[in-house]
Design an enzyme around this catalytic site. Structure first.
Site, mmCIF file in Angstrom:
data_model
loop_
_atom_site.group_PDB
_atom_site.id
_atom_site.type_symbol
_atom_site.label_atom_id
_atom_site.label_comp_id
_atom_site.label_asym_id
_atom_site.label_seq_id
_atom_site.Cartn_x
_atom_site.Cartn_y
_atom_site.Cartn_z
ATOM 1 C CB SER A 1 46.491 45.805 37.673
ATOM 2 O OG SER A 1 46.988 44.417 37.437
ATOM 3 C CE1 TYR B 1 44.797 44.517 42.854
ATOM 4 C CE2 TYR B 1 45.324 43.297 40.566
ATOM 5 C CZ TYR B 1 45.491 44.406 41.563
ATOM 6 O OH TYR B 1 46.710 45.227 41.406
#
Length: 261
Positions: free
Chosen positions: A136, A149
């Site tokens: 990501s 995350y």
């Protein structure tokens, strides 16, 4: 890599990005082993592909799940592993349950490393092989409200880089891709509201899948998708204090939309 010679274990296959990846890989001639936690959804996806894709159920966050997936993958005689499974958790760290943080780290970081470790001897023995880790932008541009995350995705990027260098004298390609926000049904209402408030662009899952498939065909190392996000990710690497100041102005909006606030 020639995809019509690929036998691919795709984790997180029943999610929005996973389904698009499965469709595009199958259309390119790859044979798929679809992995996830929802067997019914995997079976439905397999039937829709029409190319004899197999299914295996397992939870990457648990050692038993990793062992089940690895055994099925060896029986399947894979030569490509795509670590796509992941979970998100938008919220301020000090108000999140620790179990949520553990799940994010186990699914997004520990699970892919564990599964790769279990399958690496098999992959190294193949005439041609690849490991694709779906990261990501937040792995290179850590963002408030996504501390766990961001940590997991940053770890996955570091793992990918180290493993690529470790396997430089082998026939195993290690590919890391870092999309920006993806428009899928898995996004929570709070995440969608935050993206609208910050004017963050979300890419269609089909377009992200297309870029991942192209990266696998080329077999080269690291890819960041989306502008200006990849520019900010680069800037964060060379001048993180500038990003600190820029994101400080967005913090009130993050706090306003955080489901834990």
């Amino acid at each position: 890599m020639q995809l019509n010679h690929a036998r691919i274990l795709l984790t997180g296959a029943s999610g929005g990005l996973g389904q698009e990846l499965a469709r595009q890989l199958a259309a390119a001639g790859a044979v798929l082993l679809l992995a996830g936690r929802d067997h019914a959804r995997l079976r439905s996806l397999s039937a829709s592909l029409g190319n004899g894709a197999a299914c295996v159920t397992g939870d990457l966050g648990r050692p038993a799940g990793v062992a089940a997936l690895a055994a099925a993958a060896r029986d399947f005689e894979l030569n490509v592993l795509i670590n796509n499974a992941g979970v998100g958790a938008f919220g301020l760290l000090d108000t999140q349950e620790w179990s949520t943080v553990e799940e994010v780290l186990a699914t997004n970081l520990e699970g892919p490393i564990h599964l790769t470790h279990a399958l690496l001897p098999w992959l190294k023995a193949q005439p041609q092989a690849a490991i694709v880790n779906i990261g990501s932008t937040f792995g290179s541009l850590p963002f408030p409200g996504f501390a766990a995350y961001s940590a997991a995705k940053a770890g996955l990027r570091g793992f990918s880089q180290a493993l690529r260098r470790e396997l430089a004298d082998s026939l195993v390609a290690v590919i890391h891709v870092a999309p920006r926000a993806i428009d899928t049904p898995l996004n929570s209402a709070a995440v969608n509201a935050l993206n609208r408030a910050l004017k963050n662009h979300s890419d269609p899952a089909a377009e992200v899948a297309r870029q991942i498939v192209a990266a696998l065909r080329r077999g080269d190392g690291e890819h960041h998708f989306g502008f200006p996000e990849r520019l900010f990710a680069w800037l964060n690497g060379v001048a993180p204090s500038l990003i600190d100041r820029g994101l400080a102005g967005k913090l009130p909006i993050v706090k306003q939309h955080s489901p834990s606030s």
